[in-house]
Design an enzyme around this catalytic site. Sequence first.
Site, mmCIF file in Angstrom:
data_model
loop_
_atom_site.group_PDB
_atom_site.id
_atom_site.type_symbol
_atom_site.label_atom_id
_atom_site.label_comp_id
_atom_site.label_asym_id
_atom_site.label_seq_id
_atom_site.Cartn_x
_atom_site.Cartn_y
_atom_site.Cartn_z
ATOM 1 N N GLY A 16 -96.859 -23.314 -24.968
ATOM 2 C CA GLY A 16 -95.948 -22.386 -24.314
ATOM 3 C C GLY A 16 -95.107 -21.655 -25.336
ATOM 4 N N SER A 17 -94.482 -20.589 -24.881
ATOM 5 C CA SER A 17 -93.541 -19.949 -25.795
ATOM 6 C C SER A 17 -92.339 -19.511 -24.988
ATOM 7 C CB SER A 17 -94.179 -18.779 -26.526
ATOM 8 O OG SER A 17 -94.476 -17.778 -25.614
ATOM 9 N N SER A 42 -87.879 -18.162 -25.307
ATOM 10 C CA SER A 42 -87.048 -17.123 -25.910
ATOM 11 C C SER A 42 -86.866 -17.317 -27.415
ATOM 12 C CB SER A 42 -85.701 -17.093 -25.209
ATOM 13 O OG SER A 42 -85.527 -18.197 -24.373
ATOM 14 N N THR A 67 -91.954 -21.236 -30.271
ATOM 15 C CA THR A 67 -93.248 -21.550 -29.691
ATOM 16 C C THR A 67 -93.385 -23.065 -29.616
ATOM 17 O OG1 THR A 67 -94.017 -19.588 -30.830
ATOM 18 C CG2 THR A 67 -95.703 -21.024 -29.936
ATOM 19 N N ASP A 122 -78.746 -22.331 -17.912
ATOM 20 C CA ASP A 122 -80.019 -21.585 -17.858
ATOM 21 C C ASP A 122 -81.063 -22.356 -17.045
ATOM 22 O OD1 ASP A 122 -81.652 -19.409 -18.337
ATOM 23 O OD2 ASP A 122 -82.317 -20.097 -20.310
HETATM 24 P P1 ADP Z 1 -87.934 -21.113 -22.494
HETATM 25 O O1 ADP Z 1 -87.199 -20.692 -23.725
HETATM 26 O O2 ADP Z 1 -88.771 -20.032 -21.864
HETATM 27 O O3 ADP Z 1 -87.080 -21.767 -21.480
HETATM 28 P P2 ADP Z 1 -89.235 -23.295 -24.007
HETATM 29 O O4 ADP Z 1 -89.391 -22.635 -25.321
HETATM 30 O O5 ADP Z 1 -88.268 -24.408 -23.925
HETATM 31 O O6 ADP Z 1 -88.999 -22.230 -22.864
HETATM 32 O O7 ADP Z 1 -90.655 -23.827 -23.531
HETATM 33 C C1 ADP Z 1 -91.711 -22.930 -23.207
HETATM 34 C C2 ADP Z 1 -92.778 -23.668 -22.422
HETATM 35 O O8 ADP Z 1 -93.368 -24.708 -23.236
HETATM 36 C C3 ADP Z 1 -92.276 -24.402 -21.172
HETATM 37 O O9 ADP Z 1 -92.165 -23.570 -20.057
HETATM 38 C C4 ADP Z 1 -93.342 -25.481 -20.995
HETATM 39 O O10 ADP Z 1 -94.479 -24.950 -20.327
HETATM 40 C C5 ADP Z 1 -93.725 -25.824 -22.439
HETATM 41 N N1 ADP Z 1 -92.968 -27.021 -22.899
HETATM 42 C C6 ADP Z 1 -91.734 -27.037 -23.453
HETATM 43 N N2 ADP Z 1 -91.335 -28.291 -23.766
HETATM 44 C C7 ADP Z 1 -92.356 -29.107 -23.387
HETATM 45 C C8 ADP Z 1 -92.550 -30.551 -23.397
HETATM 46 N N3 ADP Z 1 -91.624 -31.391 -23.876
HETATM 47 N N4 ADP Z 1 -93.712 -31.037 -22.910
HETATM 48 C C9 ADP Z 1 -94.653 -30.198 -22.393
HETATM 49 N N5 ADP Z 1 -94.532 -28.852 -22.339
HETATM 50 C C10 ADP Z 1 -93.397 -28.301 -22.823
#
Ligand code: ADP
Length: 312
Positions: A19-20, A22, A25, A149
């Site tokens: 995922g990525s 704000s 990554t 948030d």
């Molecule tokens: P944002 O800044 O969009 O809130 P994050 O950078 O925290 O998002 O995370 C982006 C995406 O990465 C999440 O929506 C999720 O799908 C995945 N992700 C984040 N942390 C975890 C984790 N601990 N385990 C599994 N997937 C994760």
Amino acid sequence: SYGDLRNATDGFSSSNMIGSGSFGTVFKALLPTENKVVAVKVLNMQRRGAMKSFMAECESLKDIRHRNLVKLLTACSSIDFQGNQFRALIYEFMPNGSLDMWLHPEEVEDIRRPSRTLTLLERLNIAIDVASVLDYLHVHCHEPRAHCDLKPSNVLLDDDLTAHVSDFGLARILLKFDKEYFLNQLSSAGVRGTIGYAAPEYGTGGQPSIHGDVYSFGVLLLEMFTGKRPTNELFGGNVTLCSYIKSALPEQALDVADESILHSGLRVGFPIAECLRLVFEVGLRCCEESPTNRLATSEVLKELVSVKERFF
Ligand code: ADP
């Protein structure tokens, strides 16, 4: 070390990117020293606010514990092989991804798309998990704080679908003032949250507060049970997800509910319309325009638990 992380994530290749967000990554990785699967968030240091978000996340998560909070295992700051400054946050891995993926599977790439939809009971349990973590953050942890948030992509799901709230990059510790917890003026600068989830007062210079988190929770709750994003183009102009639901209640709770809930294996004769109506009402009472008219998180929790006990 950077070397361990690089090996663990196979050089942070796109194949293990999950995922990525704000500020960076997120990759799935295996920590070789502990043979443990983790999620590594590599910060994009070029992004404005990335450093502040990194510090806020470390500061917020270092001394609070709750079964529905994502576990930050460690943070790492180093120089990579090309001499660039490198920062990463390492979390417990959540095998069922984010709630956002479950609510909007059509937007998820094939390999990560959940194979089924969430049942009514699963949605209720996730909502209760999120409400209990908010109640902990707002009242019970040793330095009360606001998340600032809350949204479905920040709710991560464990292998048994237990919810864990993540992303404390905007969270702020609150000061007690006149029986209410508010953010202090200095630390609140720049807190805006995400369009669709941020409380209306955030957009007009109002102080972020626990009431702002309750508003975001209300939107999240309405989204969970309608399957509609608050930014859905259906709600153009002055129509919001809240007013869309308000206009349908009390008679048409079934018409606005996520279609998949209606086919999610409920016993014959289950009073689904009544159950949904009560959940929507909790959501609407969280989204009241005036911050102090919104429910407190302890009330939200109590209402949702009583819906669960009454119907399941
Ligand atoms: P944002 O800044 O969009 O809130 P994050 O950078 O925290 O998002 O995370 C982006 C995406 O990465 C999440 O929506 C999720 O799908 C995945 N992700 C984040 N942390 C975890 C984790 N601990 N385990 C599994 N997937 C994760």
